[in-house]
Design an enzyme around this catalytic site. Structure first.
Site, PDB file in Angstrom:
ATOM      1  N   GLN A  56       0.834  -1.204   0.000  1.00 29.21           N
ATOM      2  CA  GLN A  56       0.000   0.000   0.000  1.00 29.21           C
ATOM      3  C   GLN A  56       0.867   1.251   0.000  1.00 29.21           C
ATOM      4  O   GLN A  56       0.635   2.178  -0.786  1.00 29.21           O
ATOM      5  CB  GLN A  56      -0.918  -0.005   1.232  1.00 29.21           C
ATOM      6  CG  GLN A  56      -1.795   1.218   1.319  1.00 29.21           C
ATOM      7  CD  GLN A  56      -2.833   1.254   0.212  1.00 29.21           C
ATOM      8  OE1 GLN A  56      -3.612   0.327   0.079  1.00 29.21           O
ATOM      9  NE2 GLN A  56      -2.856   2.326  -0.575  1.00 29.21           N
ATOM     10  N   CYS A 113      -5.566   4.708   2.508  1.00 33.53           N
ATOM     11  CA  CYS A 113      -5.395   3.370   1.916  1.00 33.53           C
ATOM     12  C   CYS A 113      -6.740   2.715   1.627  1.00 33.53           C
ATOM     13  O   CYS A 113      -6.813   1.837   0.768  1.00 33.53           O
ATOM     14  CB  CYS A 113      -4.543   2.500   2.825  1.00 33.53           C
ATOM     15  SG  CYS A 113      -5.255   2.189   4.462  1.00 33.53           S
TER      16      CYS A 113
END
Ligand code: CP
Ligand code: NVA
Length: 303
Positions: free
Chosen positions: A135, A261
């Site tokens: 991520q 995220c």
């Protein structure tokens, strides 16, 4: 490792700056259609072991393998024998006989390390309690798209000192941008990751979000209760009051972009106005998971 091929992707801290930069460059090339179009992973299979839920990680890895000519297997740890007590190392030895690489999302970082040490195939960390490296590399790709560089930037992390915060610390240590974290007392990031990053670049741990965001180029946050912390959610909601990224907070930045995220808890760590506002880059960020991870699969698996 500098110059050669990395064996695994367990954390950003374990890769050299050169390797990380090559990964970002390859991800840009994949996104632009300049790399990965000729089925370079034909006949290869990625196993995806999940002990926690996922939308983005699961779908982007599976689609990524398909687009590279390979195949991906979704393996819920509750459904394979791992969930009934077969050891990590026995599972790693067996899966190494079938698969070409494995991506694991689980709780303990030590479990992905053990898998990598006992198996004989590349292992990718798809999120642990400690790190979320895929991520944060996708986030760096998104930041580079916006600013053309990672140099001379100030990144503000607002909220929990969790797996994302720890991976941002690792990224700051490697790339040298300034990182300011604003977390309530008791929710600091990992002390070792903080120390390593502080030795490499300017890192400030603050309690006041406004101080962290003033003059920042990137503002980012995450949920207050991560997967596995569901029982703490109410206590955390109280502790994190005042750590919501809203328009007033964004206004003191240097016209920063907003990253998350995802999944987001709208109305808790971020307002709708910021999520859906002109400086939000969250959908590009989510898309970049696909490109970055295709680059990662190529870096670890291609001939
Ligand atoms: N950001 C992220 O990893 O999302 P998922 O939990 O949906 O995979
Ligand atoms: N910190 C979050 C990230 C989810 C992608 C969690 O671990 O649940």
């Amino acid at each position: 490792m500098t110059g050669g091929r990395e064996a695994h992707f367990l954390s950003i801290a374990e890769w050299s700056r050169d390797s990380l930069e090559r990964l970002l460059d390859l991800a840009d090339a994949v996104k632009a259609g300049r790399s990965g179009a000729d089925r370079p992973l034909g006949g290869r299979t990625l196993g995806m072991v999940f002990a926690k839920s996922s939308t983005r990680t699961r779908v982007s890895f599976e689609v990524g393998m398909y687009q590279l000519g390979g195949h991906a297997l979704f393996l819920s740890s509750a459904d394979i024998q791992l969930g009934r007590g077969e050891t990590i190392s026995d599972t790693a030895r067996v899966l190494s006989r079938y698969l070409d690489a494995v991506m694991i999302r689980t709780f303990a970082q030590s479990d992905v390390v053990e898998f990598a040490e006992t198996g004989s195939l590349p292992v990718i960390n798809g999120l642990t309690d400690r790190y979320h490296p895929c991520q944060v590399m996708s986030d760096l790709m998104t930041v580079r798209e916006e600013f053309g560089t990672l140099e001379n930037l100030i990144v503000a992390w607002i909220g929990d000192g969790n797996n994302m915060a720890n991976s941002w610390l690792n990224a700051a240590a490697r790339f040298g941008f300034e990182l300011r974290l604003a977390s309530p007392e008791g929710y600091d990031p990992n002390a070792d990751d903080l120390e390593r990053a502080s030795e490499a670049t300017t890192v400030t741990l603050l309690r006041e979000p406004l101080e962290a965001v003033r003059g920042a180029h990137v503002v980012t946050t995450d949920v207050w209760a991560s997967m596995g912390q569901e029982e703490e959610a109410e206590r955390r909601r109280r502790a994190f009051r005042g750590y919501c990224v809203d328009s007033d907070l964004m206004a003191v930045s240097d016209d920063a972009i907003f990253l998350h995220c995802l999944p987001a808890h709208r109305g808790e760590e971020v307002t709708d106005e910021v999520m859906d506002g002109p400086r939000s880059r969250v959908w590009d960020e989510a898309e970049n998971r696909l490109h970055l991870q295709k680059a990662l699969l190529l870096a670890l698996m291609a001939d």
